[in-house]
Design a protein around this motif. Structure first.
Motif, PDB file in Angstrom:
ATOM      1  N   PRO A 179       0.654  -1.213   0.025  1.00 10.23           N
ATOM      2  CA  PRO A 179      -0.118   0.028   0.042  1.00 10.23           C
ATOM      3  C   PRO A 179       0.593   1.350   0.116  1.00 10.23           C
ATOM      4  CG  PRO A 179      -0.842  -1.470   1.672  1.00 10.23           C
ATOM      5  CD  PRO A 179       0.471  -2.122   1.077  1.00 10.23           C
ATOM      6  N   LEU A 180       0.242   2.315  -0.685  1.00  8.34           N
ATOM      7  CA  LEU A 180       0.988   3.400  -0.737  1.00  8.34           C
ATOM      8  C   LEU A 180       1.345   4.305   0.396  1.00  8.34           C
ATOM      9  CD1 LEU A 180      -0.752   5.103  -3.771  1.00  8.34           C
ATOM     10  CD2 LEU A 180       1.082   3.680  -3.803  1.00  8.34           C
ATOM     11  N   LYS A 181       0.568   4.120   1.371  1.00 12.44           N
ATOM     12  CA  LYS A 181       0.995   4.489   2.838  1.00 12.44           C
ATOM     13  C   LYS A 181       2.109   3.754   3.452  1.00 12.44           C
ATOM     14  CE  LYS A 181      -1.158   6.361   7.268  1.00 12.44           C
ATOM     15  NZ  LYS A 181      -2.541   6.443   7.884  1.00 12.44           N
ATOM     16  N   GLU A 182       2.083   2.377   3.434  1.00 10.24           N
ATOM     17  CA  GLU A 182       2.921   1.358   3.739  1.00 10.24           C
ATOM     18  C   GLU A 182       4.468   2.078   3.191  1.00 10.24           C
ATOM     19  OE1 GLU A 182       5.698  -1.331   5.257  1.00 10.24           O
ATOM     20  OE2 GLU A 182       3.800  -0.413   6.162  1.00 10.24           O
ATOM     21  N   ALA A 183       4.346   2.045   1.885  1.00  8.72           N
ATOM     22  CA  ALA A 183       5.493   2.206   1.085  1.00  8.72           C
ATOM     23  C   ALA A 183       6.106   3.776   1.709  1.00  8.72           C
ATOM     24  CB  ALA A 183       5.282   2.348  -0.254  1.00  8.72           C
TER      25      ALA A 183
END
Length: 127
Positions: A36-40
């Protein structure tokens, strides 16, 4: 798949690997980022330029985009494998390999929760 004049999918069938179901309504499909972009962001993309982050989010060369049921995408949200696993247990191997590939390809960090969980998910692989 049938598309409208703006290339939006309006009908067809899609296979949601997270649940192992065929979906027949475009409105029930989401495009998920394996990482996920937030995790990235938490794992290193926060230090990247906007064009680099955009390329990561939309890239097709080292794509991490997958069509899944909207419900499974929303359940996954921004969680890592320590907090979310695909409901279809037989997909754990593929999911863990994809996660590791994305993290390695883009040189993103792995937190302790991921590091503890990924080997267990890899243990579900046949080869």
């Amino acid at each position: 798949m049938v598309q409208d004049d703006q290339c939006h999918a309006v009908s067809g069938t899609w296979y949601s690997a997270y649940h192992g179901r065929t979906i027949e309504s475009a409105s029930c499909i989401d495009i998920d980022h394996v990482v996920p972009l937030k995790e990235a962001w938490r794992s290193g993309t926060s230090a990247w330029s906007t064009p680099e982050r955009r390329a990561f989010a939309n890239g097709l060369i080292h794509s991490q985009l997958i069509a899944v049921s909207a419900g499974s995408n929303r359940a996954k949200d921004d969680k890592d494998p320590g907090d979310w696993k695909p409901p279809l247990q037989s997909y754990s191997c593929t999911c863990s390999r994809a996660w590791i590939s994305v993290k390695a390809t883009y040189q993103l960090t792995v937190n302790p929760s991921e590091a503890a969980c990924l080997p267990q998910m890899l243990d579900t692989c046949d080869t």
